[in-house]
Write a protein that holds these residues in place. Structure first.
Motif, PDB file in Angstrom:
ATOM      1  N   ALA A 116      18.156  55.942  81.980  1.00  0.00           N
ATOM      2  CA  ALA A 116      17.953  55.930  80.524  1.00  0.00           C
ATOM      3  C   ALA A 116      16.459  55.880  80.195  1.00  0.00           C
ATOM      4  O   ALA A 116      15.990  56.572  79.284  1.00  0.00           O
ATOM      5  CB  ALA A 116      18.683  54.737  79.907  1.00  0.00           C
ATOM      6  N   TYR A 117      15.716  55.075  80.945  1.00  0.00           N
ATOM      7  CA  TYR A 117      14.264  54.981  80.750  1.00  0.00           C
ATOM      8  C   TYR A 117      13.603  56.335  81.001  1.00  0.00           C
ATOM      9  O   TYR A 117      12.810  56.811  80.179  1.00  0.00           O
ATOM     10  CB  TYR A 117      13.691  53.912  81.687  1.00  0.00           C
ATOM     11  CG  TYR A 117      12.183  53.838  81.682  1.00  0.00           C
ATOM     12  CD1 TYR A 117      11.502  53.115  80.711  1.00  0.00           C
ATOM     13  CD2 TYR A 117      11.431  54.477  82.665  1.00  0.00           C
ATOM     14  CE1 TYR A 117      10.116  53.032  80.710  1.00  0.00           C
ATOM     15  CE2 TYR A 117      10.049  54.406  82.676  1.00  0.00           C
ATOM     16  CZ  TYR A 117       9.397  53.685  81.688  1.00  0.00           C
ATOM     17  OH  TYR A 117       8.030  53.624  81.691  1.00  0.00           O
ATOM     18  N   GLU A 118      13.937  56.954  82.124  1.00  0.00           N
ATOM     19  CA  GLU A 118      13.334  58.244  82.464  1.00  0.00           C
ATOM     20  C   GLU A 118      13.677  59.307  81.427  1.00  0.00           C
ATOM     21  O   GLU A 118      12.821  60.107  81.048  1.00  0.00           O
ATOM     22  CB  GLU A 118      13.784  58.684  83.854  1.00  0.00           C
ATOM     23  CG  GLU A 118      13.169  57.849  84.963  1.00  0.00           C
ATOM     24  CD  GLU A 118      13.691  58.188  86.341  1.00  0.00           C
ATOM     25  OE1 GLU A 118      14.860  58.628  86.466  1.00  0.00           O
ATOM     26  OE2 GLU A 118      12.920  58.013  87.311  1.00  0.00           O
ATOM     27  N   LYS A 119      14.904  59.307  80.952  1.00  0.00           N
ATOM     28  CA  LYS A 119      15.315  60.276  79.934  1.00  0.00           C
ATOM     29  C   LYS A 119      14.517  60.061  78.646  1.00  0.00           C
ATOM     30  O   LYS A 119      14.016  61.024  78.062  1.00  0.00           O
ATOM     31  CB  LYS A 119      16.816  60.153  79.648  1.00  0.00           C
ATOM     32  CG  LYS A 119      17.309  61.122  78.616  1.00  0.00           C
ATOM     33  CD  LYS A 119      18.810  60.991  78.386  1.00  0.00           C
ATOM     34  CE  LYS A 119      19.237  61.983  77.300  1.00  0.00           C
ATOM     35  NZ  LYS A 119      20.593  61.764  76.857  1.00  0.00           N
ATOM     36  N   THR A 120      14.399  58.807  78.225  1.00  0.00           N
ATOM     37  CA  THR A 120      13.647  58.499  77.006  1.00  0.00           C
ATOM     38  C   THR A 120      12.182  58.883  77.144  1.00  0.00           C
ATOM     39  O   THR A 120      11.591  59.456  76.238  1.00  0.00           O
ATOM     40  CB  THR A 120      13.762  57.001  76.671  1.00  0.00           C
ATOM     41  OG1 THR A 120      15.139  56.684  76.480  1.00  0.00           O
ATOM     42  CG2 THR A 120      12.994  56.647  75.416  1.00  0.00           C
ATOM     43  N   MET A 121      11.599  58.593  78.317  1.00  0.00           N
ATOM     44  CA  MET A 121      10.179  58.912  78.524  1.00  0.00           C
ATOM     45  C   MET A 121       9.959  60.431  78.541  1.00  0.00           C
ATOM     46  O   MET A 121       8.981  60.925  77.984  1.00  0.00           O
ATOM     47  CB  MET A 121       9.663  58.310  79.825  1.00  0.00           C
ATOM     48  CG  MET A 121       9.605  56.783  79.838  1.00  0.00           C
ATOM     49  SD  MET A 121       8.590  56.101  78.518  1.00  0.00           S
ATOM     50  CE  MET A 121       9.826  55.297  77.511  1.00  0.00           C
ATOM     51  N   SER A 122      10.879  61.180  79.133  1.00  0.00           N
ATOM     52  CA  SER A 122      10.698  62.640  79.170  1.00  0.00           C
ATOM     53  C   SER A 122      10.907  63.240  77.785  1.00  0.00           C
ATOM     54  O   SER A 122      10.212  64.172  77.393  1.00  0.00           O
ATOM     55  CB  SER A 122      11.634  63.291  80.187  1.00  0.00           C
ATOM     56  OG  SER A 122      12.956  63.323  79.730  1.00  0.00           O
TER      57      SER A 122
END
Length: 127
Positions: A116-122
């Motif tokens: 979820a973090y990686e998706k939000t950051m991308s």
């Protein structure tokens, strides 16, 4: 404690100190211990004191067990990814819940929170 090579804005190599925290107590300066049980492989971050306690608990069983070499080599114990402290801070600041659970303050960061973090950051990088 581990050190990783990083680069500053001028392209110069600098060291970054990585502190591994115990999955049990959250104490710093832990090391990753891997072991197998019932056909599965596990990895846990333990302080020296916790590692000694773990080894003491296993000793009677290891003394009579037969060691088996699987020939598969060493399993990776830490996958590359975002800094766990940043994921925790992001999840806490944004009140992120996954399957009705919030992120814990210690131990490994569950994969769904990392994803979820990686998706939000991308997504924010694309905006």
């Amino acid at each position: 404690m581990n050190f990783e090579n990083c680069w500053n804005d001028q392209g110069e190599a600098v060291a970054k100190r990585v502190i591994i925290e115990s999955d049990l107590s959250g104490d710093p300066d832990a090391e990753t211990i891997s072991f197998g049980w019932d056909g599965k492989r596990y990895a846990v971050d333990l302080t020296e004191e916790e590692r000694v306690e773990f080894a003491r608990a296993l000793k009677p069983y290891l003394d009579v067990a037969e060691e088996i070499n699987s020939g598969q080599g060493v399993i990776p114990v830490q996958s590359p990814g975002p800094d766990p402290a940043k994921v925790r801070r992001w999840a806490a600041e944004n009140a992120i819940e996954i399957d009705g659970k919030t992120i814990s303050e210690k131990g490994r960061v569950p994969r769904p929170f990392v994803e979820a973090y990686e998706k939000t950051m991308s997504e924010s990088a694309e905006a």
